[in-house]
Design an enzyme around this catalytic site. Structure first.
Site, PDB file in Angstrom:
ATOM      1  N   ASP A  91       0.889  -1.192   0.218  1.00 40.82           N
ATOM      2  CA  ASP A  91      -0.005   0.103  -0.054  1.00 40.82           C
ATOM      3  C   ASP A  91       0.807   1.280   0.003  1.00 40.82           C
ATOM      4  OD1 ASP A  91      -2.238   1.754   0.096  1.00 40.82           O
ATOM      5  OD2 ASP A  91      -2.468   1.339   2.177  1.00 40.82           O
ATOM      6  N   ASN A 128      33.874 -36.592  12.288  1.00 39.91           N
ATOM      7  CA  ASN A 128      32.770 -35.760  12.082  1.00 39.91           C
ATOM      8  C   ASN A 128      32.336 -34.792  13.315  1.00 39.91           C
ATOM      9  OD1 ASN A 128      30.800 -35.721  10.133  1.00 39.91           O
ATOM     10  ND2 ASN A 128      29.366 -36.660  11.579  1.00 39.91           N
TER      11      ASN A 128
END
Length: 854
Positions: A331, A686
């Site tokens: 708007d 890991n």
């Protein structure tokens, strides 16, 4: 009757207000603060879903039952039973550390996001201790009396005590888009849709005002029961869909490698418990198990940074959609203009300044018993006051009619005065009043002159309202919208809302960032065209709501992307525009703050509102702007893209590195007479690698990462994984050959040497593949450098000192260590060369083609 005895099927609206008030131990004064506090402890917070955050025990439980974690725990148990208790303990410690790190970061992230959500919490006017007070909606309890006005959410289930033309939109419960009138009861209807006196949580008041008595709150409301039943069935967002696709990709790669290792071991008659544990460790090694933590922490960091830039994120996944957005519908009032609407005066149908028109306008604004808008306030502040004999009735404004009316007596005659948009109000007039007071029929010639007058004033940037009137029968004391006909057009009122000085630069910044701005406004075409001219549009394409109404879906799809502005649009048309843009393949944001914006906000990929917006708009939005300015949004978009870029860094690094290592070990299981790493060493490798990447959420993003919209591209991730993973695997195989054929190391030394080479190459390549640029030009954040180099230092200390004995690692000759460092250096140089050669293929930009704004 008591509120805690009402069941889901009870038709509370069939009882009288007196009985209901007695049942919830309340009266016209409402509750005392002390009683409200006690009831809040009894009934709990007024939230449809009490909490999206799970308890710590549930989070731990969910992680322990994840398939890979469960298999590892089973493997640890088996090794312990068979006597390898050291491996059992170390596996458990590694898993526990990983889970603890994940939970710690997620808890911190959730706490930060929850604090941000509370900062934009919706409030309500609640009568406590005999006075209306501003209270958080979550603190409302049965027995409270609440004051509602147009634009506000209904915060609980209850009944109407008083109503002034109150109407609600109940589409969220019934699916019907039409406003429903609400008035005091009781009602005899058995269905909620027939309960004219009932108000339901989650709906909103679109007209008038009302007082309500709260009967049910929280999960006991109709909306709460629906929310609870659908909590685990919500449609995934674009970001969640991308994460799921990544999971499927990793699962397929994992299945292939694990099956390959098992078949090789079985075919060579070497299958054993170690082989089984090795295959399981491969699966774990390939999986980026810290991805949930990295995603949550990165998104929450992004949310905190965006909050510092006055952008509050209610839903973390919306950060992805904000960064991916390539069309922003907005708007104009408050975002492109100052929202300081000033009344500039009134003029008659001949274009001359008119005190009579101003008097009628003032009376319409003054006598309305409903919520005033900015134009009403501007008139009452500036216009000359006018007097009447007495007020009789009013018909409030709504977004379909785009007008409002009042009925009053003037010189003893009931008179209706209506103000509204010129286009709609002229059609309801049969006569015009001229400057000399004469009244003449409104023929085609006069109508054309009036439209030209409106067009000319609009082209100068003025917003116009038309003012009309007519005398009513002497016995009339009420009016409704059907009385707005056969009117006499008195003239027009003009208003100014100056453009924001910052808006033009903000639009340019968004355009340069690949975001096309489209204006969706309730104003007339000339006003919007003037504003677009101010912002630099040369020949803007504009269509009106009436034109949209005549278009079929394919016709709208064919032109919607090329339209710069949509004017005189209804709430349904705004939603239709957004949905059409999404069907055309765009990622759409919608910025609005009114009741009429809520459907479009909800329909957009990323709904945006402002903290001064209506309750219903803020509730529908995913993101709240603390300043109604496109410049603020532009900064938020860049932060969203930085956040997304960091998540993609982890995904690229984790999948390619892990895939390369696991591919190497899978082939090694075929070529070597022993496993290249023990399951424990794989897990340790890991864990250290994951720790090295915990600094990613803090990392900087390259200019290219924030300049254009982004989107999930699983093909590019797969390409990156296969190419960079294969390159890593080639150097691993070369390392195997060097260790086996040149140095002729025994098994323990071989595993230690490859552990050193593997972890060093994995961690150092972070600085290369984190950016498409040269690592000498794009510097990592200090936190990422600290975590990466710190994890590498820990790995080398473990591997090359007596500490390594715990993981079956042994000291290495200096020549072997030097050879491993040389292999790492060669790998890094090749990785940089491959990255530069295939940059457009490995880091593909998102191809978009929105119409470029000025």
């Amino acid at each position: 009757m008591s509120s805690n005895t009402i069941t889901a099927d009870d038709c509370f609206w069939t009882a009288t207000n007196l009985d209901l008030a007695s049942g919830v131990s309340s009266d016209t004064r409402g509750l005392s603060s002390q009683e409200a506090t006690a009831r809040l402890a009894l009934y709990g917070p007024n939230e449809p879903v009490t909490s999206l955050r799970r308890s710590l025990l549930i989070k731990i439980g969910r992680r322990l039952i994840e398939p890979l974690t469960a298999i590892l725990l089973l493997a640890a148990l088996i090794t312990g039973v068979m006597g390898d208790r050291e491996s059992c303990v170390i596996i458990v410690v590694i898993l526990t550390s990983s889970i603890a790190l994940d939970l710690f970061q997620v808890q911190r992230a959730e706490a930060a996001v929850e604090a941000l959500r509370k900062s934009v919490a919706v409030t309500a006017q609640v009568r406590r201790d005999g006075l209306y007070q501003t209270v958080l909606v979550r603190d409302i309890v049965p027995g409270d009396i609440i004051q509602l006005k147009a634009g506000g959410l209904v915060p609980a289930d209850g009944v109407v005590l008083t109503s002034h033309d109150a109407r609600t939109n109940e589409a969220i419960l019934t699916g019907e888009p039409y406003a429903v009138e609400k008035r005091p009861g009781p009602s005899s209807g058995a269905l909620p849709a027939d309960a004219f006196n009932a108000l339901f949580s989650g709906t909103c008041l679109v007209n008038g005002t009302a007082e309500m008595l709260v009967i049910r709150t929280g999960t006991q409301t109709r909306f709460g029961k629906i929310s609870s039943s659908l909590q685990d069935q919500e449609a995934p967002t674009a970001f969640e869909t991308g994460i799921h696709s990544l999971g499927v990709l990793i699962l397929r790669l994992t299945g292939f490698l694990v099956l390959f290792v098992v078949l090789v071991q079985v075919s060579s008659h070497r299958f054993s418990l170690d082989s089984f544990l090795f295959a399981v460790a491969l699966a774990v090694g390939l999986t980026p198990e810290l991805l949930p933590m990295i995603v949550t922490v990165t998104l929450s960091k992004g949310a905190v940074y965006m909050a510092q830039r006055k952008v509050i994120v209610k839903k973390l996944s919306a950060i992805h959609d904000l960064g991916a957005m390539d069309i922003l519908c907005t708007d104009k009032t408050g975002t492109l203009t100052e929202a300081s609407i000033a009344y500039d005066g009134s003029f008659d149908c001949d274009g001359q300044k008119s005190a009579d028109v101003e008097a009628l306008l003032y009376l319409n604004c003054k006598l309305s018993r409903y919520a005033h808008n900015e134009m009403d306030d501007a008139v009452l502040k500036t216009a000359t006051p006018a007097a009447v004999d007495g007020y009789l009735d009013a018909a409030p404004f709504d977004f379909e009619r785009r007008r409002s009316s009042v009925l009053f007596t003037r010189a003893g005659t009931p008179t209706i005065v209506t103000k509204g948009t010129p286009e709609s109000l002229i059609l309801l007039c049969s006569k015009v009043q001229h400057a000399d007071g004469s009244i003449r029929p409104l023929d085609a010639s006069i109508s054309n002159k009036l439209r030209a007058l409106v067009e000319d004033r609009g082209a100068q940037g003025y917003r116009l309202l038309a003012v009309a009137w007519r005398a009513m029968p002497s016995d009339r004391t009420t009016i409704d919208i059907h009385d707005e006909c056969d009117l006499i057009l008195a003239g027009f009122a003009s208003f100014l809302d100056p453009p924001k000085a910052s808006a033009k630069d903000a639009i340019r910044e968004l355009s340069e960032a690949g975001v096309n701005v489209k204006i969706i406004s309730g104003d007339a075409k000339p006003v919007v065209r003037h504003l677009l001219g101010v912002f630099g549009w040369k020949s803007p394409q504009i269509i009106s709501g009436d034109e949209i109404e005549q278009m079929s879906a394919p016709a709208l799809e064919a032109c919607v992307a090329d339209i710069d502005a949509f004017v005189r649009t209804s709430p349904d048309q705004k939603m239709r525009i957004v949905r059409t843009l999404r069907r055309c393949g765009h990622t759409v944001g919608f910025l609005g703050d009114g009741i009429n914006d809520a459907p479009a906000i909800h329909a957009a990929d990323v709904g945006i509102s402002v903290d001064t917006g209506t309750d219903v708009a803020r509730a529908a939005a995913d993101i709240i702007l603390l300043a109604p300015d496109l410049g603020v949004l532009s900064a938020g978009i860049k932060e969203g893209r930085r956040t997304y870029a960091n998540i993609m860094k982890y995904i690229r690094m984790a999948t390619s590195s892990n895939f390369g290592n696991m591919l190497s070990m899978a082939f090694a299981s075929l070529l070597l007479p022993f496993l290249p790493l023990t399951p424990l060493q794989i897990l340790l490798n890991n864990l250290l690698y994951d720790l090295s990447e915990t600094g990613i959420p803090f990392d900087r993003a390259d200019k290219a990462d924030v300049d254009k919209p982004h989107a999930w591209d699983m093909r590019s991730i797969l390409r990156f994984t296969l190419v960079m993973g294969a390159l890593s695997s080639l150097f691993d195989i070369a390392t195997f050959a060097l260790l086996r054929l040149v140095f002729a190391l025994d098994v323990s030394a071989f595993r230690t040497a490859w552990f050193v080479e593997s972890i060093a190459s994995q961690i150092l390549v972070i600085f290369i593949i984190r950016t498409v640029l040269s690592p000498l030009k794009s510097h990592p954040h200090e936190m990422l450098a600290l975590t990466s180099l710190g994890a590498l230092g820990c790995a080398l200390v473990i591997a090359l000192t007596p500490l390594g004995i715990l993981a079956q690692l042994v000291p290495l000759p200096s020549m072997v260590v030097a050879a491993m460092m040389a292999m790492v250096g060669a790998y890094l140089l090749c990785a940089e060369a491959v990255k530069r050669t295939g940059a457009k293929w490995l880091y593909p930009p998102r191809e978009i083609s929105p119409k470029t704004a000025p």
